[in-house]
Each structure stands twice: as structure tokens, then as C-alpha cells.
Design a protein around this motif. Structure first.
Motif, PDB file in Angstrom:
ATOM      1  N   PRO A   1       0.809  -1.271   0.042  1.00 18.00           N
ATOM      2  CA  PRO A   1      -0.045  -0.131  -0.056  1.00 18.00           C
ATOM      3  C   PRO A   1       0.702   1.340   0.217  1.00 18.00           C
ATOM      4  O   PRO A   1       0.413   2.175  -0.684  1.00 18.00           O
ATOM      5  CB  PRO A   1      -0.749  -0.254   1.226  1.00 18.00           C
ATOM      6  N   PHE A   2       1.934   1.485   0.630  1.00 16.70           N
ATOM      7  CA  PHE A   2       2.715   2.568   0.861  1.00 16.70           C
ATOM      8  C   PHE A   2       3.341   2.933  -0.297  1.00 16.70           C
ATOM      9  O   PHE A   2       3.618   3.965  -0.847  1.00 16.70           O
ATOM     10  CB  PHE A   2       3.867   2.352   1.839  1.00 16.70           C
ATOM     11  N   GLU A   3       3.617   1.955  -1.360  1.00 18.44           N
ATOM     12  CA  GLU A   3       4.019   2.283  -2.632  1.00 18.44           C
ATOM     13  C   GLU A   3       3.150   2.863  -3.594  1.00 18.44           C
ATOM     14  O   GLU A   3       3.501   3.037  -4.904  1.00 18.44           O
ATOM     15  CB  GLU A   3       4.746   0.780  -3.204  1.00 18.44           C
ATOM     16  N   HIS A   4       1.970   3.034  -3.291  1.00 18.79           N
ATOM     17  CA  HIS A   4       0.976   3.924  -4.132  1.00 18.79           C
ATOM     18  C   HIS A   4       1.142   5.379  -4.053  1.00 18.79           C
ATOM     19  O   HIS A   4       0.663   6.318  -4.736  1.00 18.79           O
ATOM     20  CB  HIS A   4      -0.269   3.532  -3.661  1.00 18.79           C
ATOM     21  N   ASP A   5       1.914   5.690  -2.982  1.00 19.48           N
ATOM     22  CA  ASP A   5       2.080   7.319  -2.632  1.00 19.48           C
ATOM     23  C   ASP A   5       3.152   7.982  -3.533  1.00 19.48           C
ATOM     24  O   ASP A   5       4.132   7.514  -3.632  1.00 19.48           O
ATOM     25  CB  ASP A   5       2.535   7.497  -1.250  1.00 19.48           C
ATOM     26  N   LEU A   6       2.534   8.951  -4.088  1.00 18.90           N
ATOM     27  CA  LEU A   6       3.501   9.414  -5.177  1.00 18.90           C
ATOM     28  C   LEU A   6       4.605   9.999  -4.865  1.00 18.90           C
ATOM     29  O   LEU A   6       5.796   9.943  -5.547  1.00 18.90           O
ATOM     30  CB  LEU A   6       2.496  10.378  -6.124  1.00 18.90           C
ATOM     31  N   GLN A   7       4.662  10.827  -3.578  1.00 14.67           N
ATOM     32  CA  GLN A   7       5.762  11.483  -3.024  1.00 14.67           C
ATOM     33  C   GLN A   7       6.767  10.442  -2.592  1.00 14.67           C
ATOM     34  O   GLN A   7       8.065  10.750  -2.867  1.00 14.67           O
ATOM     35  CB  GLN A   7       5.261  12.253  -1.928  1.00 14.67           C
ATOM     36  N   LYS A   8       6.176   9.290  -2.092  1.00 14.81           N
ATOM     37  CA  LYS A   8       7.258   8.377  -1.650  1.00 14.81           C
ATOM     38  C   LYS A   8       7.856   7.520  -2.730  1.00 14.81           C
ATOM     39  O   LYS A   8       9.184   7.458  -2.648  1.00 14.81           O
ATOM     40  CB  LYS A   8       6.592   7.356  -0.663  1.00 14.81           C
ATOM     41  N   ILE A   9       7.273   7.532  -4.066  1.00 11.85           N
ATOM     42  CA  ILE A   9       7.815   7.002  -5.136  1.00 11.85           C
ATOM     43  C   ILE A   9       8.708   7.795  -5.728  1.00 11.85           C
ATOM     44  O   ILE A   9       9.693   7.554  -6.030  1.00 11.85           O
ATOM     45  CB  ILE A   9       6.779   6.829  -6.354  1.00 11.85           C
ATOM     46  N   LYS A  10       8.504   9.455  -5.685  1.00 15.71           N
ATOM     47  CA  LYS A  10       9.459  10.340  -6.345  1.00 15.71           C
ATOM     48  C   LYS A  10      10.802  10.244  -5.453  1.00 15.71           C
ATOM     49  O   LYS A  10      11.825  10.401  -5.863  1.00 15.71           O
ATOM     50  CB  LYS A  10       8.864  11.468  -6.124  1.00 15.71           C
ATOM     51  N   SER A  11      10.558  10.261  -3.847  1.00 19.24           N
ATOM     52  CA  SER A  11      11.692  10.279  -3.018  1.00 19.24           C
ATOM     53  C   SER A  11      12.475   9.058  -3.354  1.00 19.24           C
ATOM     54  O   SER A  11      13.759   9.071  -3.069  1.00 19.24           O
ATOM     55  CB  SER A  11      11.142  10.404  -1.615  1.00 19.24           C
ATOM     56  N   ALA A  12      12.115   7.849  -3.328  1.00 23.71           N
ATOM     57  CA  ALA A  12      12.532   6.830  -3.280  1.00 23.71           C
ATOM     58  C   ALA A  12      13.433   6.538  -4.729  1.00 23.71           C
ATOM     59  O   ALA A  12      14.657   6.356  -4.570  1.00 23.71           O
ATOM     60  CB  ALA A  12      11.820   5.571  -3.188  1.00 23.71           C
ATOM     61  N   LEU A  13      12.839   6.863  -5.756  1.00 30.39           N
ATOM     62  CA  LEU A  13      13.425   7.014  -6.990  1.00 30.39           C
ATOM     63  C   LEU A  13      14.558   7.798  -7.172  1.00 30.39           C
ATOM     64  O   LEU A  13      15.620   7.658  -7.736  1.00 30.39           O
ATOM     65  CB  LEU A  13      12.519   6.857  -8.155  1.00 30.39           C
ATOM     66  N   GLY A  14      14.089   9.122  -6.696  1.00 23.11           N
ATOM     67  CA  GLY A  14      15.186   9.949  -6.738  1.00 23.11           C
ATOM     68  C   GLY A  14      16.550   9.847  -6.042  1.00 23.11           C
ATOM     69  O   GLY A  14      17.519  10.164  -6.373  1.00 23.11           O
ATOM     70  N   GLY A  15      16.258   9.183  -4.870  1.00 14.86           N
ATOM     71  CA  GLY A  15      17.382   8.793  -4.062  1.00 14.86           C
ATOM     72  C   GLY A  15      18.377   7.850  -4.667  1.00 14.86           C
ATOM     73  O   GLY A  15      19.521   7.741  -4.208  1.00 14.86           O
ATOM     74  N   MET A  16      17.578   6.900  -5.513  1.00 15.86           N
ATOM     75  CA  MET A  16      18.652   6.049  -6.162  1.00 15.86           C
ATOM     76  C   MET A  16      19.211   6.583  -7.567  1.00 15.86           C
ATOM     77  O   MET A  16      19.874   5.836  -8.375  1.00 15.86           O
ATOM     78  CB  MET A  16      17.669   4.874  -6.727  1.00 15.86           C
ATOM     79  N   GLY A  17      18.782   7.992  -7.996  1.00 10.10           N
ATOM     80  CA  GLY A  17      19.701   8.422  -9.094  1.00 10.10           C
ATOM     81  C   GLY A  17      18.661   7.979 -10.388  1.00 10.10           C
ATOM     82  O   GLY A  17      19.263   8.113 -11.559  1.00 10.10           O
ATOM     83  N   VAL A  18      17.372   7.498 -10.264  1.00 11.42           N
ATOM     84  CA  VAL A  18      16.480   7.210 -11.583  1.00 11.42           C
ATOM     85  C   VAL A  18      16.016   8.464 -12.246  1.00 11.42           C
ATOM     86  O   VAL A  18      15.054   8.867 -11.457  1.00 11.42           O
ATOM     87  CB  VAL A  18      15.613   6.366 -11.061  1.00 11.42           C
ATOM     88  N   ASP A  19      16.362   8.882 -13.321  1.00 16.74           N
ATOM     89  CA  ASP A  19      15.958   9.957 -13.672  1.00 16.74           C
ATOM     90  C   ASP A  19      15.294   9.811 -15.237  1.00 16.74           C
ATOM     91  O   ASP A  19      15.095  10.789 -15.951  1.00 16.74           O
ATOM     92  CB  ASP A  19      17.122  11.119 -13.938  1.00 16.74           C
ATOM     93  N   TYR A  20      15.127   8.593 -15.947  1.00 21.25           N
ATOM     94  CA  TYR A  20      14.589   8.366 -16.951  1.00 21.25           C
ATOM     95  C   TYR A  20      12.964   7.999 -16.813  1.00 21.25           C
ATOM     96  O   TYR A  20      12.564   8.310 -15.484  1.00 21.25           O
ATOM     97  CB  TYR A  20      15.165   6.945 -17.510  1.00 21.25           C
TER      98      TYR A  20
END
Length: 328
Positions: free
Chosen positions: A80-99
Motif C-alpha cells: 500500500p505505501f508504494e502507491h504514494d506519489l511523493q514516496k515514489i518520487k523520493s525513493a527513485l530520486g534517491g537512487m538517481g533514477v531520472d529516466y
């Protein structure tokens, strides 16, 4: 796979319009992508199997983007927590995913591909045809050769045939498959296996659990006051514990905390002792750590030789939530 290997047509790139949001891009369509080589990867940000592929996919994006490759992530949430758009942005941003990433909260894109796996890679040629796929981790050389082959088919003559050089570490380090003997272990009742506390799991009911006197390999147990939900197991009173008997280099667990609970402090032991040199990224050598957000926590990383070990985590605050153990 050699550069001359044949790649059969497996279907066509389906529409991506079911995505609920897009990151790093406007919404993309098959028509937008015509003339480009595309790889589509299904992911979810707490999944260790996907995390271990990230350095390779990022390296392919960097190396081949200017040659006409478009990498698209499709984030289809497991928890359920992986539906949260801000959490997705934060997690992927922290990994350097920019595609570009299509946020697939309704699993519309997942269904359009008839997909069933995290991670899953689909390789699409410049005419919009799916020409290859790979489910799970590894097979990185073959995957990169497919990218090179499809780019060459577009007429690119300057594609470097050397493979990317990747040296992952932390949670991104590949599993030690030769010593791994323990599969992922869900602690919600929908997919739980190996549960050993007397009386079994009580679905959705507040229950005081006790541990058995002994755990066999790949068994786990609860002690303390817990509520076991379909996906989430929640601690109701401080001092609850989870124990797991495992065989592998790494032990990870997806953790969070109940709304309003705040940070949850915990203590990890390995065979009854502080982990010391076997501590993972998210604990110190004494085994002390804190659940500060919903994500995967690496708690054990040990050196060879591997043997059966008993892991335990005691939560010092109420409100801890556990989802799944994964190993490497």
C-alpha cells in the motif's frame, strides 16, 4: 547472445495510457516512441530483486540514450505505501533514477503487458515490436546485447559493443546465489509460509504470540502482541519480536510504522549476539536501528563461509509494521 542472433517478434508495445502519473516525462505513447529502441521495466521501489538491477539499467540509459534508446520504468506497487506519489518520487530520486517512469497504481500497464513479475524487462524495436523479454534478475550481458542489436537495426553504426562496467554495492550488490538457501518470506497471512509460532497465524485478530523452542531452517516466528493482516503485520505493544532461521549472505526486511506511531527503534541479534561485522546498512555493529520510513532495510550482510543462522529483531516501540523478508 551475439550481435547477429535472431530475435523473434513477441508482440507489440501496448498503450501506456493507464498510468496514473508520469515522472521525468510527459505521458508517452507507442506513436511517440516510434523510431526509438525502448526498454520497459516493471518495478516497485521496496523490491530487492528490482533494486539489484538498478545499476545496470541506469548504466544502459546513460550509455545508449544518445544512440536512440529510451528506458521507461513502470512502477506497479506491491504494498500500500508504494502507491504514494511523493514516496515514489523520493525513493527513485534517491537512487538517481531520472529516466521516464509511468506510475501504474491501478496496474493498467501491467495488465496491458500481461505481466506477472517484478522486475520484468521488455525490449521493443524501432517499429514498436517486442523482440525480447527477461523476467527477474541477472542475464545482464544478454540484455545489453539485445539493446545493441536493436540499435544496430535502426541504422546506428557507432554503437560501442563493449559492455557497461558496473560495480554495485550496498543493497544493489547481486545475491550470492551459490550460498543462498532461504526464499523471500512474507509475514502477512495472504502469502505467509514457514510460520512456526504455536497455534499458527490469527488473520486480522490482535493476538499474543510465543516462539517455539527451536526454529528449523526457513521457519520464522512472532512473540508479543501482534495483528497479522493480509499484507502487513503490526506490533501493538512495545517489545515484540520476530525470529527467522535463514541461510544466506544478506537478510533484508521491508518495514514501516503505523500512521501516527513515529519512528520505531529496534535491536537486531544474530545467534543471540550483536551482529558486529555482519551488520547491514541499516543497523550499527551493536544491532541498533530505527524505522524512519517505509522501505527495504538491510539488516545483515555477512562474510563467507555461510551457515544457518538465527536472526531476531526486537522492536522497542509499538507500531512497527513488517511486510516481507528477502535474502541475498
Amino acid at each position: 547472445m551475439t550481435a547477429k542472433a535472431e530475435l523473434r517478434v513477441e508482440g507489440r508495445l501496448p498503450e501506456l495510457g493507464g498510468a496514473t502519473a508520469w515522472l521525468h516525462s510527459r505521458p508517452l505513447t507507442p506513436a511517440d516512441l516510434r523510431g526509438k529502441v525502448v526498454i520497459v521495466q516493471f518495478c516497485t521501489f521496496s523490491c530487492i530483486n528490482w533494486l539489484r538491477t538498478v545499476p545496470y539499467v541506469k548504466a544502459w540509459d546513460r550509455k545508449y540514450r544518445d544512440h536512440g534508446l529510451v528506458v521507461i520504468g513502470v512502477h506497479s506497487p506491491e504494498f500500500p505505501f508504494e502507491h504514494d506519489l511523493q514516496k515514489i518520487k523520493s525513493a527513485l530520486g534517491g537512487m538517481g533514477v531520472d529516466y521516464p517512469v509511468a506510475v501504474d497504481n491501478q496496474f493498467a500497464v501491467w495488465r496491458a503487458f500481461d505481466n506477472a513479475y517484478w522486475p520484468a524487462l521488455y525490449f521493443v524495436d524501432a517499429e514498436g515490436r517486442i523482440r525480447h523479454h527477461h523476467f527477474g534478475e541477472e542475464d545482464y550481458e544478454r540484455s545489453e546485447r539485445v539493446i545493441q542489436r536493436l540499435l544496430t537495426e535502426t541504422g546506428s553504426s557507432d554503437v560501442d559493443e563493449d559492455l557497461v562496467s558496473v560495480e554495485p554495492d550496498g543493497v544493489y550488490l547481486s545475491a550470492d546465489w551459490g550460498t543462498l538457501r532461504t526464499p523471500e518470506t512474507y509475514v502477512g497471512y495472504a502469502r505467509a509460509t514457514g510460520f512456526a509460532s504455536p497455534g499458527g497465524l490469527e488473520p486480522d485478530g490482535r493476538t499474543v504470540y510465543v516462539e517455539p523452542s527451536k526454529l528449523e531452517l526457513n521457519q520464522w516466528a512472532l512473540s508479543g502482541d501482534w495483528t497479522v493482516g493480509e499484507q502487513i503485520t503490526t506490533l501493538n505493544e512495545p517489545g515484540g519480536r520476530i525470529r527467522h532461521r535463514f541461510h544466506g549472505r544478506d537478510l533484508n526486511i521491508v518495514l514501516g510504522s503505523r500512521a501516527g506511531a513515529g519512528p520505531v527503534h529496534f535491536l537486531v541479534l544474530l545467534d543471540g549476539e550483536p551482529p558486529n561485522g555482519a551488520s547491514g546498512l541499516d543497523v550499527d555493529e551493536r544491532g541498533i536501528g530505527t524505522v524512519s520510513e517505509e522501505r527495504l532495510y538491510q539488516l545483515i550482510r555477512q562474510d563467507a563461509p555461510m551457515a544457518e543462522r538465527t536472526f531476531e529483531i526486537t522492536f522497542l516501540d509499538a507500531g512497527a509494521q513488517a511486510y516481507v523478508f528477502t535474502f541475498g
